[in-house]
Design an enzyme around this catalytic site. Sequence first.
Site, mmCIF file in Angstrom:
data_model
loop_
_atom_site.group_PDB
_atom_site.id
_atom_site.type_symbol
_atom_site.label_atom_id
_atom_site.label_comp_id
_atom_site.label_asym_id
_atom_site.label_seq_id
_atom_site.Cartn_x
_atom_site.Cartn_y
_atom_site.Cartn_z
ATOM 1 N N LYS A 115 1.086 -1.259 0.010
ATOM 2 C CA LYS A 115 -0.055 -0.110 0.174
ATOM 3 C C LYS A 115 1.002 1.242 -0.005
ATOM 4 C CE LYS A 115 -3.924 -2.018 0.835
ATOM 5 N NZ LYS A 115 -5.169 -2.190 -0.101
ATOM 6 N N LYS A 198 -5.696 -11.141 -8.187
ATOM 7 C CA LYS A 198 -7.211 -11.566 -7.861
ATOM 8 C C LYS A 198 -8.022 -10.630 -8.197
ATOM 9 C CE LYS A 198 -7.263 -9.884 -2.945
ATOM 10 N NZ LYS A 198 -7.111 -10.259 -1.615
ATOM 11 N N LYS A 201 -11.947 -5.037 -6.612
ATOM 12 C CA LYS A 201 -13.068 -3.896 -6.745
ATOM 13 C C LYS A 201 -12.307 -2.913 -7.670
ATOM 14 C CE LYS A 201 -14.868 -5.201 -2.460
ATOM 15 N NZ LYS A 201 -14.356 -5.221 -1.036
#
Length: 336
Positions: A115, A198, A201
């Site tokens: 992140k 994967k 969203k």
Amino acid sequence: MERQIVLSGIRATGKLHLGNYVGALKNFVELSRDEAKECFYFIANLHTLTTHTNPFELRASVKDIVRDFLACGLDPKVATIYAQSSVPEITELSWILSCIAPLNLLTIMPHFKEKRDKLNESGITENAGLLTYPILMAADILCVKSELVPVGDDQAPHVEFARELAKKFNDMFGELFPMPKFFGGAGLRLPGLDNRGKMSKSEASSVIYLDDSHDAVWKKLKVAITDPQRVKRRDPGNPDVCNIFTFHHALETPVDDIARITRECKSGEIGCIECKEILAKVVNDILRPINERREQIIGLGAGYIDEVMHDGGLRARKVIQQTVAEAKELVGVPCY
Ligand code: TRP
């Protein structure tokens, strides 16, 4: 009977998708139907704040997820369903744990590094919440004294970290927390339709949402990537590298169908569209009962989800208040 405590959480970052279903929710429902287990499932909306700061979206997302929880078959009378923000004692425990958490372990967490790098690339400095994320997660896990934590593989380092904190706390202040165990179970990692990592969203076109209609599912599947080497209808395909086959396996297309389409793909007898039509049926068979249940839930009125969350929050809070009070006593910082 002493029931085994199960706990898991999902961050509120948008609607749930098929990857969430096969990777987590299906498991959640199965565990909740086992009478030997007591399940706590919550929406980690405080964790969401580390990456999302739109208050309107955040509120909407929490409700969407709770609705999807119920639509997938969770019974709020059986499993305790709540929002993390309904239980302030979790953050209190998080502070206590942060005072025994080794800083160097936090800086090497894969989640943090990932992140941080992503933010830095767009010129943004990472916030402290991203670094202490695993401490709050340990508090989530330990505050109900959970023993089993069903999560995806990517969360395994966080569960390991919670175990380390539990052990350290118990050694320093006295036995309070059982050792939580990571539970991968039957949880599968579904790729995105674009086969770049994967299903997540952030890439809307590569995601099948749980509330997608037949048409929406087909629109996305139709253009989804297959074996990149297969250009013409008659070209022999390679199911081993085809993303659609990953879906057939993960979503449990009947084995006879898989055997046939594997054979016919290799010989060029079946085209990708036909193979995708078979998959679309499998997907819609999974989504149909979920969507029917969601319609029923919507029929119960707008206040129903609030009610479920309110009740779940009270129930969770009762248990968590008790544990956190015990922790504070042991550490020597009681509520005077
Ligand atoms: N970090 C988890 C995720 O991104 C969400 C989460 C927060 C969680 N607290 C938890 C999962 C406690 C299990 C237990 O998926």
